[in-house]
Design an enzyme around this catalytic site. Structure first.
Site, PDB file in Angstrom:
ATOM      1  N   GLN A  76      -4.141  -1.065   9.641  1.00  0.00           N
ATOM      2  CA  GLN A  76      -4.213  -2.431   9.113  1.00  0.00           C
ATOM      3  C   GLN A  76      -4.829  -3.375  10.148  1.00  0.00           C
ATOM      4  OE1 GLN A  76      -3.222  -3.378   5.899  1.00  0.00           O
ATOM      5  NE2 GLN A  76      -4.135  -5.339   6.434  1.00  0.00           N
ATOM      6  N   LYS A  81       0.840  -1.201   0.000  1.00  0.00           N
ATOM      7  CA  LYS A  81       0.000   0.000   0.000  1.00  0.00           C
ATOM      8  C   LYS A  81       0.875   1.251   0.000  1.00  0.00           C
ATOM      9  CE  LYS A  81      -3.814  -2.389   2.231  1.00  0.00           C
ATOM     10  NZ  LYS A  81      -4.487  -2.776   3.478  1.00  0.00           N
ATOM     11  N   ASP A  85     -10.478   3.444   4.393  1.00  0.00           N
ATOM     12  CA  ASP A  85     -10.929   2.051   4.392  1.00  0.00           C
ATOM     13  C   ASP A  85     -12.457   1.971   4.392  1.00  0.00           C
ATOM     14  OD1 ASP A  85      -9.337  -0.154   4.115  1.00  0.00           O
ATOM     15  OD2 ASP A  85      -8.720  -0.255   6.219  1.00  0.00           O
TER      16      ASP A  85
END
Ligand code: NDP
Length: 302
Positions: free
Chosen positions: A98, A54, A121
């Site tokens: 994460q 990412k 997200d």
């Protein structure tokens, strides 16, 4: 009929190219690049790979990219303090923590602490609520569902009105948001899960079938309606003794070889939905940067 293979890698490249172009234009208008901060707690090897990919992609898009790696014994208070600092940093547009988080850290509390305007997200309750109430134009949409929708649109054209979409799986990160996005596009949506009766018969009614269950090759060829668009979100690692002792390979939730005989279009695993997830993270970061700067929301419809 033999299905067209939907090339998720190629579509993801287009999305990333668009994010890169928009990032360059954003620098000119805002005087700074879009900023993405990725936070990793602990040393889970798979998470380390995801986070590295990412961050690397964000740099390739011309973003300011920050990676914060914290030890596994980080306290919830320290993690919340970092999130608060990133919330307050005007050069950061996207914050991604994460998952899964190790130890006793309450991931719900951490995700809720992220500024919804920086929630790339799409897991903050504000964004979840906007999507549930059909206000997707104001929301940051979770990456995998957003990617699934782009692949479906590419295969069906923009209108899903009158089509029956069956979504296998009701998780908060895939099944539910995919179903809500399909509903928003006027599909007639059925959500199926582990308590649903007669899945094969239900799936045979689907013009669009999205499988997100995490069960290798569960959806067989005779579950697929002729001409259906099949999107396989599943990523399952299974033994592959034919490749040598102890070797494994990735398969989806769909028996692709069988389903191809009836579907009109199908995503492969790997190379279908997977590459779209990271591409949509880049798209969401550019979108967040634009919205936070009072600029018009960029369009990632391809
Ligand atoms: P979850 O385990 O959170 O949810 C799975 C869902 O499938 C649940 O709703 C569950 O039902 C349902 N289910 C499980 N078994 C069956 C069954 N036998 N029949 C019918 N329904 C069943 O998984 P996720 O949604 O997080 O992920 C799903 C898959 O997608 C996984 O393979 C994951 O690796 C993959 N994935 C891929 C991504 C990508 O980038 N390509 C991103 C995210 C996920 P119930 O609610 O009743 O338990």
């Amino acid at each position: 009929m033999t299905a067209a293979i939907i090339d998720g890698k190629a579509v993801a490249r287009e999305v990333i190219a668009r994010a890169t172009t928009l990032s360059g234009a954003f620098v000119k208008s805002a005087g700074r690049p879009p900023g993405l901060a990725v936070v990793l707690v602990g040393e889970d090897p798979a998470s380390q790979v995801y986070v590295r990919n990412k961050s690397r992609e964000a740099e390739a898009c011309g973003f300011r990219s920050e990676q914060h790696s914290l030890p596994a014994d980080t306290s919830q208070a320290d993690l919340l303090a970092l999130v608060a600092r990133l919330n307050g940093d005007p050069g950061i547009d996207g914050i991604l923590v994460q998952l899964p988080l190790p130890g006793d850290i309450d991931s719900g509390a951490v995700l809720t602490a992220i500024d919804p305007a920086k929630d790339v997200d799409g897991f903050h309750p504000v964004n979840v609520g906007l999507i549930a109430s059909g206000e997707t134009a104001r929301a940051l949409v979770p990456c995998t569902p957003a990617g699934v929708m782009i692949l479906i649109e590419g295969a069906t054209g923009r209108s899903l009105a009158g089509r029956h979409a069956v979504v296998l799986g009701r998780s908060n990160i895939v099944g539910k948001p995919v179903a809500q996005l399909l509903l928003q596009r006027d599909a007639t949506v059925t959500i199926a899960h582990s308590r649903t009766h007669d899945l094969p018969e239900l799936c045979r009614q689907a013009d669009v079938l999205v499988a997100a269950v995490g069960r290798p090759r569960m959806v067989r060829g005779d579950w697929v309606k002729e001409g259906a668009v099949v999107i396989d979100v599943g990523v399952n690692r299974i033994p592959a003794p034919e490749r040598g002792e102890g070797k494994t390979r990735l398969v989806g939730d769909v028996a692709t070889d069988e389903a191809m005989e009836l579907a009109s279009a199908i995503t492969p695993v790997p190379g279908g939905v997977g590459p779209m997830t990271i591409a949509m993270l880049m798209a969401n970061t550019v979108t967040a940067a634009h919205l936070r700067s009072g600029l018009r929301r960029p369009d990632f419809t391809l």
